[in-house]
Design a protein around this motif. Structure first.
Motif, PDB file in Angstrom:
ATOM      1  N   TRP A 403       0.863  -1.184   0.000  1.00  0.00           N
ATOM      2  CA  TRP A 403       0.000   0.000   0.000  1.00  0.00           C
ATOM      3  C   TRP A 403       0.895   1.226   0.000  1.00  0.00           C
ATOM      4  N   GLN A 404       0.763   2.055  -1.040  1.00  0.00           N
ATOM      5  CA  GLN A 404       1.606   3.232  -1.191  1.00  0.00           C
ATOM      6  C   GLN A 404       0.721   4.463  -1.407  1.00  0.00           C
ATOM      7  N   PRO A 405       0.163   5.022  -0.327  1.00  0.00           N
ATOM      8  CA  PRO A 405      -0.724   6.174  -0.466  1.00  0.00           C
ATOM      9  C   PRO A 405       0.001   7.456  -0.846  1.00  0.00           C
ATOM     10  N   HIS A 406       1.311   7.481  -0.662  1.00  0.00           N
ATOM     11  CA  HIS A 406       2.128   8.652  -0.974  1.00  0.00           C
ATOM     12  C   HIS A 406       3.398   8.160  -1.659  1.00  0.00           C
ATOM     13  N   PRO A 407       3.951   8.929  -2.641  1.00  0.00           N
ATOM     14  CA  PRO A 407       5.166   8.466  -3.318  1.00  0.00           C
ATOM     15  C   PRO A 407       6.324   8.155  -2.391  1.00  0.00           C
ATOM     16  N   ASP A 408       6.337   8.768  -1.200  1.00  0.00           N
ATOM     17  CA  ASP A 408       7.456   8.571  -0.278  1.00  0.00           C
ATOM     18  C   ASP A 408       7.168   7.546   0.813  1.00  0.00           C
ATOM     19  N   PHE A 409       5.952   7.050   0.900  1.00  0.00           N
ATOM     20  CA  PHE A 409       5.574   6.199   2.031  1.00  0.00           C
ATOM     21  C   PHE A 409       4.913   4.926   1.525  1.00  0.00           C
ATOM     22  N   SER A 410       5.312   3.794   2.103  1.00  0.00           N
ATOM     23  CA  SER A 410       4.703   2.525   1.723  1.00  0.00           C
ATOM     24  C   SER A 410       4.625   1.603   2.933  1.00  0.00           C
ATOM     25  N   ILE A 411       3.626   0.720   2.899  1.00  0.00           N
ATOM     26  CA  ILE A 411       3.432  -0.313   3.914  1.00  0.00           C
ATOM     27  C   ILE A 411       3.317  -1.642   3.179  1.00  0.00           C
ATOM     28  N   PHE A 412       4.111  -2.623   3.603  1.00  0.00           N
ATOM     29  CA  PHE A 412       4.192  -3.897   2.879  1.00  0.00           C
ATOM     30  C   PHE A 412       3.990  -5.049   3.862  1.00  0.00           C
ATOM     31  N   CYS A 446      20.919 -30.160   8.611  1.00  0.00           N
ATOM     32  CA  CYS A 446      19.527 -30.135   9.019  1.00  0.00           C
ATOM     33  C   CYS A 446      18.717 -29.314   8.040  1.00  0.00           C
ATOM     34  N   ASP A 447      17.422 -29.588   8.036  1.00  0.00           N
ATOM     35  CA  ASP A 447      16.483 -28.812   7.250  1.00  0.00           C
ATOM     36  C   ASP A 447      15.777 -27.826   8.172  1.00  0.00           C
ATOM     37  N   VAL A 448      15.746 -26.575   7.761  1.00  0.00           N
ATOM     38  CA  VAL A 448      15.144 -25.510   8.560  1.00  0.00           C
ATOM     39  C   VAL A 448      14.013 -24.888   7.761  1.00  0.00           C
ATOM     40  N   ALA A 449      12.845 -24.772   8.376  1.00  0.00           N
ATOM     41  CA  ALA A 449      11.700 -24.122   7.735  1.00  0.00           C
ATOM     42  C   ALA A 449      11.284 -22.921   8.578  1.00  0.00           C
ATOM     43  N   LEU A 450      11.231 -21.766   7.951  1.00  0.00           N
ATOM     44  CA  LEU A 450      10.782 -20.554   8.607  1.00  0.00           C
ATOM     45  C   LEU A 450       9.461 -20.125   7.984  1.00  0.00           C
ATOM     46  N   SER A 451       8.468 -19.929   8.809  1.00  0.00           N
ATOM     47  CA  SER A 451       7.159 -19.457   8.361  1.00  0.00           C
ATOM     48  C   SER A 451       6.826 -18.226   9.198  1.00  0.00           C
ATOM     49  N   PHE A 452       6.717 -17.089   8.539  1.00  0.00           N
ATOM     50  CA  PHE A 452       6.536 -15.856   9.318  1.00  0.00           C
ATOM     51  C   PHE A 452       5.758 -14.806   8.538  1.00  0.00           C
ATOM     52  N   LEU A 453       5.147 -13.918   9.301  1.00  0.00           N
ATOM     53  CA  LEU A 453       4.526 -12.717   8.761  1.00  0.00           C
ATOM     54  C   LEU A 453       5.492 -11.554   8.931  1.00  0.00           C
ATOM     55  N   GLU A 454       5.537 -10.681   7.943  1.00  0.00           N
ATOM     56  CA  GLU A 454       6.394  -9.508   8.029  1.00  0.00           C
ATOM     57  C   GLU A 454       5.584  -8.267   7.676  1.00  0.00           C
ATOM     58  N   LEU A 455       5.810  -7.219   8.431  1.00  0.00           N
ATOM     59  CA  LEU A 455       5.201  -5.924   8.158  1.00  0.00           C
ATOM     60  C   LEU A 455       6.328  -4.911   8.031  1.00  0.00           C
ATOM     61  N   ALA A 456       6.473  -4.312   6.837  1.00  0.00           N
ATOM     62  CA  ALA A 456       7.573  -3.386   6.570  1.00  0.00           C
ATOM     63  C   ALA A 456       7.012  -2.009   6.251  1.00  0.00           C
ATOM     64  N   PHE A 457       7.537  -0.992   6.938  1.00  0.00           N
ATOM     65  CA  PHE A 457       7.185   0.402   6.694  1.00  0.00           C
ATOM     66  C   PHE A 457       8.404   1.114   6.107  1.00  0.00           C
ATOM     67  N   THR A 458       8.175   1.987   5.150  1.00  0.00           N
ATOM     68  CA  THR A 458       9.266   2.773   4.574  1.00  0.00           C
ATOM     69  C   THR A 458       8.785   4.197   4.337  1.00  0.00           C
ATOM     70  N   TRP A 459       9.568   5.166   4.824  1.00  0.00           N
ATOM     71  CA  TRP A 459       9.299   6.585   4.592  1.00  0.00           C
ATOM     72  C   TRP A 459      10.601   7.185   4.055  1.00  0.00           C
TER      73      TRP A 459
END
Length: 714
Positions: A403-412, A446-459
């Motif tokens: 979601w990028q409501p402004h050219p300088d700001f995004s939420i992913f 060993c086998d490693v499995a990572l399952s995760f949610l990520e929330l990234a903000f950028t300004w």
């Protein structure tokens, strides 16, 4: 974690361009006729008390030959009599522009200084400056009565002209431009600003008259689109992006026009975008918006290659990227990028391990997902890599929306699934302990499995992404893995990043840059974390007092030999063990860098970096201490060669002897006694154990590091 392939590709493409430019410059230099005048060895200007001597030299054609005056950074400077006479007039005119109308050149000597060489000596008499005695502003009384005082205060606030100041022409021109820009920002689209300055040379007084003609106040009208003859992008999609920054009926604003232009360009399918105002309609009080676009090719291929050299790793690689920007219509973007290389650790002459490395990523992006400013992004990657502590095969899946409501700001927000097969084998007789990798006891791999949610903000408010001089950048990544998402590790990972830039001086040649970056990886219940999620530092874009990934907790690779001849290998402690970085659960980095551009192509820098990578996270009682024994400090100098695609950067750093050695998890490890620089002065003590607190700061790594790369450090 490895950097994205796109960034790697961009770095190599950047490198090819400056090399081509240098070769072109070489051909041009070879064919150019040699100058006829003598070489200028010295240029001195005496009497410059109120005006900088350097500022004067920047504005005249005649220059002295600098000590770095060799190809490709310039060359000798030659004396030209005609240019010299014009320069004398330029000096007096520059003083007048600074408010010194009585300044004059009193002496100018061109003296022989050897064979076909001259030295120039100039004396100036500055006189007294002319000061502003009165500032008159007219025309603002025509503003509407209900907003007159508010708008007048906004328009005139903080102008670079004040009564009693020395009158400077640059400040006068800036004031006119600033007033006009502010009036147009207040919807006075046809505002004009001019004026005059009456200077009394005898009394050294200046009366400044600033005349404004605001005109009427406008609102935005209809939006019109000018495209190619047979456009593939429907105009309605372009207008939709424009309405994200301005709407019909809004008050006119040039900032809104700039934001609309950024939105249209961000669609990624246009080679050129210009958003302007049309001719104002005075009767309706509206201004139409005109969008002029030119479509770029929808398919593109990029190829490149490069060589990575570090004290702990050397790698040769080829990179490529294929993009379709209208895949299946609707401006859907499909990209395949890859990297294929061969790595040697630590180096090609003496390596513990070597082998091919690669990663391939396919990415699909759907614009206007549900609504205008939301786009869906999905990617799938396969990779094989060699790290100092382990080898791995891996795959990554990511799906999310931006979601990028402004050219300088995004939420992913995104969901991520990552699967790795880790092996700690380093040589025939040594391996990293499996528990250090995040594997169970007794497992060779060993086998490693990572399952995760990520929330990234950028300004991102930097004026230039490649070579920032002003603005700031702020980002925050939050990951939550395991629990209801399953996966082998239950954790929370936070990583904020703040960078600030400020330029100074008339030409913005002096830049002050600062960065703070921190992170914490908190395993649930104080359990184990996987090496693929931990933090590392060191290298050209992180803490420069260490080589790549070397600022980290370490594991020592025990050396064994059949000492007694009984066929049973024993641990040998009479030689230094190799160490590998295994990452930590906490990170803290700071950097302050002062950059100064002293020619069009060269910039120097001085920096102070600090860094900490701790074993434990910041949330528990055994958290690492800032400015404690594992918080390291380094100072250094850098040189940048500026190109149109970014600076080629050389940094050398020396770590200060503050703190102790890096934490080494292997029992029986003996620290080196002294660090030295690049192998000079380094000694290892073969007798008697040492502790981290008893070793030099950052042991076992040497105290100096050299970094060569493209692009600024941050």
């Amino acid at each position: 974690m490895k950097p994205p392939v796109a960034a790697d590709l961009l770095r190599h493409l950047r490198l090819a361009t400056p090399l081509a430019l240098l070769l072109t410059a070489a051909c041009a230099t070879t064919n150019a006729p040699p100058p006829s005048g003598p070489k200028v060895t010295d240029l001195e200007i005496q009497g410059t008390d109120q005006v900088s001597e350097g500022a004067i030299k920047d504005r005249i054609l005649t220059t002295e030959t600098p000590f770095w005056g060799f190809w490709p950074f310039g060359g000798p400077s030659y004396f030209d009599a005609n240019a010299w006479q014009a320069d004398l007039r330029r000096i007096e005119r520059y003083y007048q522009a600074q408010g010194y109308y009585q300044a004059k050149v009193t002496n100018a000597e061109v003296n022989p200084d050897g064979d076909d060489k001259v030295a120039i000596d100039i004396s100036v008499q500055e006189g007294e400056p002319t000061r502003i005695s009165e500032i008159q502003v007219t025309g603002l009384d025509t503003l509407p009565e209900d907003v007159r005082e508010e708008h007048r205060e906004y328009v005139l606030d903080g102008l670079p002209l004040h009564e009693g100041d020395v009158f400077r022409e640059e400040a006068w021109e800036e004031a006119k431009v600033r007033v006009q820009e502010r009036l147009r920002e207040l919807a006075y689209a046809e505002a004009e600003v001019d004026g005059e300055v009456r200077v009394d040379v005898d009394t050294r007084q200046a009366v400044v008259e600033l005349r404004t003609r605001p005109g009427i106040r406008y609102r935005f009208g209809n939006t019109f689109v000018a495209t190619d003859a047979n456009p593939q992008v429907p105009p309605r999609r372009i207008i939709e992006q424009v309405t994200g920054a301005l709407k019909k009926g809004d008050w006119y604003s040039e900032t809104a026009l700039a934001n609309a232009q950024a939105r249209v360009f961000r669609m990624g399918v246009f080679g050129a975008v210009k958003v302007n105002r049309g001719a104002p309609d005075r009767e309706s009080g509206t201004v139409p918006v005109v969008v002029d676009v030119r479509e770029a090719p929808f398919r593109s291929v990029r190829l490149g290659g490069g060589l990575g050299v570090d004290a702990a790793r050397q790698e040769v690689r080829a990179v490529g990227e294929w993009t379709h920007r209208n895949f299946g219509g609707g401006l859907r973007r499909f990209t395949v990028r890859g990297r294929l290389g061969y790595a040697f650790i630590p180096n090609v002459l003496s390596f513990n391990k070597n082998g091919p490395v690669f990663d391939v990523t396919a990415e699909y992006e759907q614009p206007r997902f549900l609504f205008r400013d939301l786009r869906a992004q999905n990617s799938l990657s396969v990779e094989k890599g060699l790290e100092q502590a382990y080898d791995f095969w891996g795959g990554r899946l990511q799906t999310g929306v931006i979601w990028q409501p402004h050219p300088d700001f995004s939420i992913f927000p995104s969901y991520n699934l990552q699967v790795y097969r880790l092996s700690g084998r380093v040589s025939a007789d040594s391996r990293v302990p499996p528990i250090v990798l995040g594997c169970g006891e007794g497992q060779e791999q060993c086998d490693v499995a990572l399952s995760f949610l990520e929330l990234a903000f950028t300004w991102d408010r930097r004026d230039d992404v490649i070579e920032p001089r002003d603005g700031y950048y702020l980002s925050l990544s939050i990951q939550k893995g395991g629990g209801p998402l399953f996966g082998d590790f239950n954790y929370v990972r936070l990583l904020p990043d703040l960078r600030v830039y400020r330029s100074f001086g008339e030409d913005k040649r002096f830049i002050l840059a600062a960065k703070v970056r921190a992170g914490t990886l908190n395993p649930a219940g104080g359990g184990q974390s996987s090496i693929v999620t931990r933090f590392f530092s060191g290298g050209g874009t992180f803490m420069r007092g260490f080589n790549g990934q070397r600022l980290s907790p370490l594991a020592a690779l025990q050396r064994t030999a059949d000492v007694d001849g009984d066929g049973v290998p024993e641990v040998v402690q009479d030689e230094e063990w190799d160490t590998v970085p295994v990452g930590g659960n906490s990170l803290f980095e700071t950097s302050v860098e002062m950059r100064y551009q002293f020619t069009e192509s060269l910039m120097v820098a001085a920096f102070y970096d600090t860094g900490l990578v701790g074993i434990e996270d910041f949330a528990h009682g055994n958290r690492p201490k800032l400015f404690g024994p594992q918080h390291y400090h380094a100072v250094g100098m850098g040189l940048r060669y500026l190109t149109v695609v970014g600076p080629i950067r050389l940094d050398i750093a020396r770590r200060l002897n503050i703190g102790g050695g890096l934490p080494v998890s292997t029992p029986g490890y003996i620290y080196p006694e002294a660090g030295g620089c690049f192998g000079i002065g380094s000694r290892w003590r073969p007798t008697g154990p040492t502790t981290p607190s008893g070793a030099f700061a950052g042991a076992p790594d040497g105290q100096c590091a050299l970094h060569l790369s493209i692009g600024e450090a941050f």
